[in-house]
Design a protein around this motif. Structure first.
Motif, PDB file in Angstrom:
ATOM      1  N   GLY A  66       0.823  -1.208   0.000  1.00 40.01           N
ATOM      2  CA  GLY A  66       0.000   0.000   0.000  1.00 40.01           C
ATOM      3  C   GLY A  66       0.854   1.254   0.000  1.00 40.01           C
ATOM      4  N   ASP A  67       1.938   1.238   0.772  1.00 42.75           N
ATOM      5  CA  ASP A  67       2.851   2.375   0.785  1.00 42.75           C
ATOM      6  C   ASP A  67       3.531   2.553  -0.570  1.00 42.75           C
ATOM      7  N   ALA A  95       2.273   1.675  -3.454  1.00 44.40           N
ATOM      8  CA  ALA A  95       1.251   2.183  -4.374  1.00 44.40           C
ATOM      9  C   ALA A  95       1.033   3.681  -4.180  1.00 44.40           C
ATOM     10  N   LYS A  96       1.033   4.132  -2.928  1.00 42.99           N
ATOM     11  CA  LYS A  96       0.889   5.571  -2.667  1.00 42.99           C
ATOM     12  C   LYS A  96       2.066   6.344  -3.241  1.00 42.99           C
ATOM     13  N   GLY A  97       3.260   5.789  -3.129  1.00 42.66           N
ATOM     14  CA  GLY A  97       4.441   6.448  -3.678  1.00 42.66           C
ATOM     15  C   GLY A  97       4.387   6.544  -5.188  1.00 42.66           C
ATOM     16  N   LYS A 137       1.672   6.553  -7.019  1.00 40.58           N
ATOM     17  CA  LYS A 137       0.605   7.499  -7.360  1.00 40.58           C
ATOM     18  C   LYS A 137       1.088   8.942  -7.214  1.00 40.58           C
ATOM     19  N   ALA A 138       1.811   9.223  -6.140  1.00 38.66           N
ATOM     20  CA  ALA A 138       2.337  10.572  -5.944  1.00 38.66           C
ATOM     21  C   ALA A 138       3.356  10.928  -7.023  1.00 38.66           C
ATOM     22  N   GLU A 157       1.434  11.778 -10.217  1.00 40.14           N
ATOM     23  CA  GLU A 157       0.806  13.092 -10.106  1.00 40.14           C
ATOM     24  C   GLU A 157       1.844  14.199 -10.236  1.00 40.14           C
TER      25      GLU A 157
END
Length: 72
Positions: free
Chosen positions: A31-32, A34-36, A38-39, A42
């Motif tokens: 999950g971490d 995936a957040k990285g 995604k950021a 962006e």
């Protein structure tokens, strides 16, 4: 020679405990990650939008003499 020694088994057990042990550590790590990602995407999208809106020389103010040269 083909069998695994006690040290090999200990390393495998420790790795399995790190990955699968306790409150979903593996899913938390993914999950971490995936957040990285995604950021990061962006951030890249933001840079592309900034580059598309400002074109260096086109956005600089021009003097009257330069404007007359461009009209010719």
């Amino acid at each position: 020679m083909g069998s695994l020694s006690i040290w090999h088994w200990l390393i495998v057990i420790v790795l399995a405990m790190l990955l699968f042990g306790g409150r979903g550590k593996l899913s938390g790590l993914m999950g971490d990650a995936a957040k990285g990602i995604k950021a990061f995407r962006e951030g890249l999208k933001g840079e592309d939008e900034d580059k598309g809106t400002s074109d260096g020389a086109a956005s600089l103010p021009r003097a009257d003499a330069e404007k007359d040269d461009l009209k010719r």
